[in-house]
Design a protein around this motif. Structure first.
Motif, PDB file in Angstrom:
ATOM      1  N   HIS A   5       0.831  -1.208   0.000  1.00 35.90           N
ATOM      2  CA  HIS A   5       0.000   0.000   0.000  1.00 35.90           C
ATOM      3  C   HIS A   5       0.865   1.257   0.000  1.00 35.90           C
ATOM      4  N   ILE A   6       1.894   1.282   0.834  1.00 39.78           N
ATOM      5  CA  ILE A   6       2.779   2.449   0.885  1.00 39.78           C
ATOM      6  C   ILE A   6       3.507   2.623  -0.434  1.00 39.78           C
ATOM      7  N   ILE A   7       4.002   1.522  -0.995  1.00 39.91           N
ATOM      8  CA  ILE A   7       4.699   1.599  -2.279  1.00 39.91           C
ATOM      9  C   ILE A   7       3.772   2.161  -3.349  1.00 39.91           C
ATOM     10  N   ARG A   8       2.567   1.636  -3.432  1.00 39.50           N
ATOM     11  CA  ARG A   8       1.641   2.046  -4.482  1.00 39.50           C
ATOM     12  C   ARG A   8       1.253   3.517  -4.345  1.00 39.50           C
ATOM     13  N   THR A   9       0.878   3.933  -3.137  1.00 43.12           N
ATOM     14  CA  THR A   9       0.418   5.311  -2.964  1.00 43.12           C
ATOM     15  C   THR A   9       1.556   6.312  -3.177  1.00 43.12           C
ATOM     16  N   THR A  10       2.765   5.955  -2.761  1.00 42.22           N
ATOM     17  CA  THR A  10       3.903   6.856  -2.969  1.00 42.22           C
ATOM     18  C   THR A  10       4.237   6.974  -4.444  1.00 42.22           C
ATOM     19  N   ILE A  11       4.237   5.859  -5.144  1.00 41.28           N
ATOM     20  CA  ILE A  11       4.534   5.882  -6.574  1.00 41.28           C
ATOM     21  C   ILE A  11       3.470   6.667  -7.334  1.00 41.28           C
ATOM     22  N   GLU A  12       2.214   6.451  -6.982  1.00 38.48           N
ATOM     23  CA  GLU A  12       1.150   7.192  -7.659  1.00 38.48           C
ATOM     24  C   GLU A  12       1.337   8.697  -7.473  1.00 38.48           C
ATOM     25  N   ALA A  13       1.684   9.112  -6.262  1.00 37.71           N
ATOM     26  CA  ALA A  13       1.904  10.536  -6.003  1.00 37.71           C
ATOM     27  C   ALA A  13       3.117  11.047  -6.760  1.00 37.71           C
ATOM     28  N   ALA A  14       4.179  10.244  -6.823  1.00 30.43           N
ATOM     29  CA  ALA A  14       5.403  10.666  -7.510  1.00 30.43           C
ATOM     30  C   ALA A  14       5.176  10.786  -9.013  1.00 30.43           C
ATOM     31  N   LEU A  15       4.451   9.840  -9.592  1.00 29.23           N
ATOM     32  CA  LEU A  15       4.157   9.914 -11.023  1.00 29.23           C
ATOM     33  C   LEU A  15       3.274  11.119 -11.340  1.00 29.23           C
ATOM     34  N   ALA A  16       2.299  11.376 -10.459  1.00 28.19           N
ATOM     35  CA  ALA A  16       1.428  12.534 -10.662  1.00 28.19           C
ATOM     36  C   ALA A  16       2.193  13.837 -10.537  1.00 28.19           C
ATOM     37  N   GLU A  17       3.162  13.876  -9.637  1.00 22.35           N
ATOM     38  CA  GLU A  17       3.987  15.072  -9.474  1.00 22.35           C
ATOM     39  C   GLU A  17       4.825  15.331 -10.725  1.00 22.35           C
ATOM     40  N   ASP A  18       5.363  14.250 -11.325  1.00 18.67           N
ATOM     41  CA  ASP A  18       6.292  14.386 -12.439  1.00 18.67           C
ATOM     42  C   ASP A  18       5.572  14.646 -13.767  1.00 18.67           C
ATOM     43  N   ALA A  19       4.368  14.122 -13.890  1.00 22.14           N
ATOM     44  CA  ALA A  19       3.632  14.304 -15.149  1.00 22.14           C
ATOM     45  C   ALA A  19       2.164  14.601 -14.851  1.00 22.14           C
ATOM     46  N   PRO A  20       1.879  15.756 -14.263  1.00 19.18           N
ATOM     47  CA  PRO A  20       0.500  16.053 -13.842  1.00 19.18           C
ATOM     48  C   PRO A  20      -0.495  16.114 -14.991  1.00 19.18           C
ATOM     49  N   ALA A  21      -0.007  16.442 -16.194  1.00 18.48           N
ATOM     50  CA  ALA A  21      -0.894  16.507 -17.355  1.00 18.48           C
ATOM     51  C   ALA A  21      -0.355  15.648 -18.494  1.00 18.48           C
ATOM     52  N   GLY A  22       0.374  14.600 -18.129  1.00 16.62           N
ATOM     53  CA  GLY A  22       0.954  13.729 -19.132  1.00 16.62           C
ATOM     54  C   GLY A  22       2.376  14.127 -19.487  1.00 16.62           C
ATOM     55  N   ASP A  23       3.046  13.272 -20.256  1.00 14.51           N
ATOM     56  CA  ASP A  23       4.429  13.498 -20.685  1.00 14.51           C
ATOM     57  C   ASP A  23       4.382  14.072 -22.101  1.00 14.51           C
ATOM     58  N   ILE A  24       4.472  15.396 -22.206  1.00 18.43           N
ATOM     59  CA  ILE A  24       4.275  16.031 -23.514  1.00 18.43           C
ATOM     60  C   ILE A  24       5.413  15.710 -24.485  1.00 18.43           C
ATOM     61  N   LEU A  94       9.230   5.411 -20.729  1.00 16.30           N
ATOM     62  CA  LEU A  94       9.965   6.669 -20.612  1.00 16.30           C
ATOM     63  C   LEU A  94       9.360   7.599 -19.568  1.00 16.30           C
ATOM     64  N   THR A  95       8.041   7.592 -19.469  1.00 10.74           N
ATOM     65  CA  THR A  95       7.384   8.462 -18.494  1.00 10.74           C
ATOM     66  C   THR A  95       7.713   8.042 -17.066  1.00 10.74           C
ATOM     67  N   ALA A  96       7.778   6.749 -16.812  1.00  7.69           N
ATOM     68  CA  ALA A  96       8.008   6.254 -15.456  1.00  7.69           C
ATOM     69  C   ALA A  96       9.490   6.114 -15.115  1.00  7.69           C
ATOM     70  N   GLU A  97      10.350   6.245 -16.105  1.00  8.32           N
ATOM     71  CA  GLU A  97      11.775   5.960 -15.914  1.00  8.32           C
ATOM     72  C   GLU A  97      12.401   6.749 -14.762  1.00  8.32           C
ATOM     73  N   ARG A  98      12.196   8.043 -14.730  1.00  8.18           N
ATOM     74  CA  ARG A  98      12.898   8.869 -13.740  1.00  8.18           C
ATOM     75  C   ARG A  98      12.434   8.574 -12.324  1.00  8.18           C
ATOM     76  N   VAL A  99      11.142   8.399 -12.121  1.00  7.71           N
ATOM     77  CA  VAL A  99      10.648   8.071 -10.780  1.00  7.71           C
ATOM     78  C   VAL A  99      11.223   6.734 -10.323  1.00  7.71           C
ATOM     79  N   ALA A 100      11.209   5.741 -11.216  1.00  5.07           N
ATOM     80  CA  ALA A 100      11.740   4.421 -10.867  1.00  5.07           C
ATOM     81  C   ALA A 100      13.211   4.505 -10.491  1.00  5.07           C
ATOM     82  N   LEU A 101      13.987   5.237 -11.283  1.00  3.71           N
ATOM     83  CA  LEU A 101      15.423   5.360 -11.007  1.00  3.71           C
ATOM     84  C   LEU A 101      15.687   6.167  -9.737  1.00  3.71           C
ATOM     85  N   ASN A 102      14.967   7.274  -9.569  1.00  6.71           N
ATOM     86  CA  ASN A 102      15.202   8.108  -8.382  1.00  6.71           C
ATOM     87  C   ASN A 102      15.043   7.311  -7.095  1.00  6.71           C
ATOM     88  N   LEU A 103      13.972   6.528  -7.008  1.00 12.60           N
ATOM     89  CA  LEU A 103      13.719   5.755  -5.797  1.00 12.60           C
ATOM     90  C   LEU A 103      14.750   4.647  -5.617  1.00 12.60           C
TER      91      LEU A 103
END
Length: 294
Positions: A5-24, A94-103
């Motif tokens: 649960h913690i992993i999922r909710t944190t990742i969801e927040a991190a992805l939303a922070e990095d691409a709030p309106a998609g990866d243009i 590509l959209t998820a790459e940076r969040v995955a690597l950062n963590l």
């Protein structure tokens, strides 16, 4: 602590922070139906932590992505070693790459630093003049609460991947009486011994009480009060040895303050049960990992 649960909710927040309106960038350059494969590769030696977090980031971005790993948390890796393969829709990779690597890079950095401290403590416990800890077979390296806000479960888990142990998770887990608490009680005319007894009367019988001291003459008062753990804060090596002898197994002995790789072996040789190291989480350098496309 590091639950799904913690992993999922944190990742969801991190992805939303990095691409709030998609990866243009991806939307403008990568065809929507493009698929591909990328490989996670180590660019320096380290200790793995967070491989499941790495995988979960991509799967959270798009369940169609497939991740296969060749390493488990706690295992060492070398330069150039392939650690995982990621395949699926290129835009989402590509959209998820940076969040995955950062963590994963940060977690692996914490694990690697912890492993280095554990190795030094092992060496210190084996020195010819070393005193055997009273409570454990060897001195334990533990973390502190000096963690990144909201990433504490990830960082404390990473410490265990490096062979360390966790101190209290948060303020709700145990009593830790520090100088400011003692100063506040002193204004009420309560000394160190009285402070511990005062606290003992107000908490449950299973609650662990730790007391921080910065002078040798405070140790007998902490013992008289019934402290479960006594933290020797910024003690010299000679005073640490004296503190260990004075406590003589009647409480867990923790050493803290300015713990570096250069001196931690000597501190371990004094016979302390625990050495807490804030640098494991507040001053760590992320391990260099790369996601390379094939």
């Amino acid at each position: 602590m590091l639950t799904e649960h913690i992993i999922r909710t944190t990742i969801e927040a991190a992805l939303a922070e990095d691409a709030p309106a998609g990866d243009i960038t991806c939307e403008a350059t990568i065809p929507a139906d493009a698929v591909g494969t990328a490989r996670l590769t180590a660019r320096e030696p380290g200790v793995m932590s967070g491989i499941s977090v790495f995988s979960a980031t991509f799967i959270t971005q798009n369940p169609a992505i497939r991740v296969s790993s060749t390493i488990r948390d706690g295992e060492r890796f070398e330069v150039g070693q392939s650690l995982a393969e990621v395949s699926g829709p290129v835009r989402d990779i590509l959209t998820a790459e940076r969040v995955a690597l950062n963590l994963t890079q940060r977690m692996s950095g914490i694990a690697a630093m912890t492993a280095a401290f554990v190795a030094e403590v092992t060496r210190g416990n084996a020195l010819p003049n070393a005193v055997t800890p009273r409570r454990y077979g060897h001195t334990r390296i533990v973390d502190t609460r000096k963690t990144t806000p909201l990433l504490r479960p990830f960082e404390k888990y990473a410490v265990t991947c490096g062979g360390g142990y966790n101190h209290r998770y948060g303020l709700s887990d145990a009593v830790m009486v520090k100088d400011n608490h003692l100063a506040a009680l002193a204004e009420q005319g309560i000394d160190l011994t009285g402070a511990i007894r005062h606290i003992r009367e107000r908490v449950g019988h299973t609650t662990h009480i730790e007391v921080e001291v910065d002078r040798l003459d405070q140790i007998p008062m902490a013992l008289d009060g019934g402290a479960d753990t006594i933290m020797l804060d910024n003690f010299s090596l000679d005073d640490t040895r004296t503190g260990v002898e004075t406590i003589d197994g009647r409480a867990i002995v923790e050493a803290s303050g300015n713990m570096t790789l250069d001196r931690v072996a000597a501190v371990a040789a004094t016979g302390v049960d625990i050495i807490s190291v804030g640098a494991l989480t507040h001053s760590v350098r992320s391990i260099d990992l790369g996601l390379d496309y094939e």
